[in-house]
Design a protein around this motif. Sequence first.
Motif, PDB file in Angstrom:
ATOM      1  N   ASP A 121    -101.031 -65.681 -35.849  1.00 57.28           N
ATOM      2  CA  ASP A 121    -101.957 -64.680 -36.368  1.00 57.28           C
ATOM      3  C   ASP A 121    -103.392 -65.172 -36.285  1.00 57.28           C
ATOM      4  O   ASP A 121    -104.309 -64.407 -35.944  1.00 57.28           O
ATOM      5  N   HIS A 122    -103.608 -66.456 -36.561  1.00 52.36           N
ATOM      6  CA  HIS A 122    -104.960 -67.005 -36.447  1.00 52.36           C
ATOM      7  C   HIS A 122    -105.411 -67.065 -34.991  1.00 52.36           C
ATOM      8  O   HIS A 122    -106.542 -66.674 -34.660  1.00 52.36           O
ATOM      9  N   LEU A 123    -104.547 -67.557 -34.104  1.00 51.35           N
ATOM     10  CA  LEU A 123    -104.931 -67.694 -32.703  1.00 51.35           C
ATOM     11  C   LEU A 123    -105.215 -66.341 -32.048  1.00 51.35           C
ATOM     12  O   LEU A 123    -106.048 -66.235 -31.148  1.00 51.35           O
ATOM     13  N   SER A 124    -104.515 -65.309 -32.486  1.00 46.53           N
ATOM     14  CA  SER A 124    -104.696 -63.969 -31.912  1.00 46.53           C
ATOM     15  C   SER A 124    -105.690 -63.125 -32.699  1.00 46.53           C
ATOM     16  O   SER A 124    -105.910 -61.966 -32.371  1.00 46.53           O
ATOM     17  N   ARG A 125    -106.247 -63.674 -33.769  1.00 47.90           N
ATOM     18  CA  ARG A 125    -107.190 -62.965 -34.646  1.00 47.90           C
ATOM     19  C   ARG A 125    -106.559 -61.709 -35.256  1.00 47.90           C
ATOM     20  O   ARG A 125    -107.123 -60.629 -35.237  1.00 47.90           O
TER      21      ARG A 125
END
Length: 440
Positions: A121-125
Motif C-alpha cells: 500500500d505504501h509503495l503503490s501510494r
Amino acid sequence: MTSTSSDETPRQVHLAAHFPGVNNTTVWADPRSRSQIDFTSFEHLARTAERGLFDFFFLAEGLRLREHKGRIHDLDVVGRPESITVLNALAAVTDRLGLAATVNATFNEPYETARRFATLDHLSRGRAAWNVVTSSDAFTGENFRRGGFLDRADRYTRAAEFVDVARQVWDAGAERAFRHAGQHFTVEGDLGPARPPQGHPVVIQAGDSDEGREFAASAADVIFTRHGTLEAGRAFSADVKGRLARYGRAQGDLKIMPGVTFVLGDTAEEAQEKAAEIRRQQVSPQNALLTLEQVWGVDLSAYDPDGPLPDIDPVPGTGLSQGRTHRGDVFELAEKWRALSRDKGLSIRQTVIETTRRQSFIGTPAAVAAEIDTFVQAGAADGFILVPHLTPGGLDEFVDQVVPLLQERGVFRTEYTGTTLRSHLGLPVPAPCHERIPTA
C-alpha cells in the motif's frame, strides 16, 4: 440506454482484470498466448487495465500444484511467481490501478501478512487489496508445518480473527503498540511502517456458503462471486447486502463483482462461433475425461470423450484428484449430468463444455456493454472481474471496444478522479479501531 429513468443518476459500473491461468480458462495452445511467468505478461495486462480505467488488477494464488491419479495435471496459479512480489513490481509501472493479491488465511500469519500488504500500500501510494481465501484440505497443508490441522468448520472463524488482527496491526502503525489474544492468535507488538495510506488495504472475499456470505458482510469490501444469471445475482446481492446492517455497515460499503468471461464479434453469430471454438480449445478430450473422473472418482480413460456418459455410479472419497474444489453430492451431480446428456444428446466432452462454463458476455461490443449495464442497473452486481482467455493480450479488445460504449452510456468513468483503490470503489477510509465510537 441504461435501465434508469431520465431523472436518475445511473449506477456506475466497476471493472477489474483477472490475470488468466486458472483451470481451463486460458487457451494455452493459441499462438498469441505467452508466458504466465515472464514479468512482461503481467505488465501488459496491468497497463491495459489501467488504460481502460479499471479499478484493480487481480492475481489468484495457489499453494500446491494439483494432482490427478498421482500426477501433476495442468498449469495452475501456483506455477507463477508469488503474487505480492509481482504486484510490488507492478506498482512501479502503473500509477492509478489497484493491485489485488490472494493470500491464504489458513496457512499464513496475520502480522506478517499485514506487514506485506502495508508495504504494498505504501509503495503503490494506496492501491493495495487483499483477497482473503481459506483452505481445509490436508493435501495443501502438507506444504506447511501445521499440515491439514484445520477443521473445515473452523476456517472462517480463523479467517475472521485473522482479518481482525491484520486491521489492528494496520491501525497501530509505527505510533502505538497493540495486543490481541483470541482463539487462534496471540499477537503483541507494532507494525513498524506507518499506517497504510488507505488506512486498511481493500479486503476481497470469495465464498458462497452461508459462512462465507456472513464473513463477507462482516469483513469484506468486495466479494468475488460466480452467480451467472440476472435473477441469481439479484438474489445473492439482496442476501449478502441484507446482512450488512447488523455489522453497522451501509449498502455501499460492499461491492459485489462476479468473475466473468467475454467474447466479442462483429455480429452476434460471429461471437457465438468464436465462443464455441474457445470452449472446445479449453475443454480438450483429455480435460473432459479428467473433469468427469473428478465427479465419478474412478479411472475413466477407457471411455470415449465423444461417446456417452458412464452408466456406472460414482465412487466418492477415492482421492483420485488432490487439491481441487469439493464438488458436493457426486451422485446428484452425476445424475444431473446424465439427464442433460440424454435430453440434449450430448457426448462426455459436450456435457463438460455445457456444465463447466463460466458466466460469459458473448456478442457485439454494443450488446456486451448493454448487458453489463443491465446487470448493474438491476442491482445484480456492482461490476465485474473480467477473466480473459488469452495471456496477456486478452483484455485489449474489451478496453478498446466495450469501455468507450460504457462511457457513452454514462455508467463508467472517463478518467480516474482519485488516486487510491478505495476512491475508485467509492469506499471510505476506515477510522483506526482505537478512535471508533461504539454504536448504540
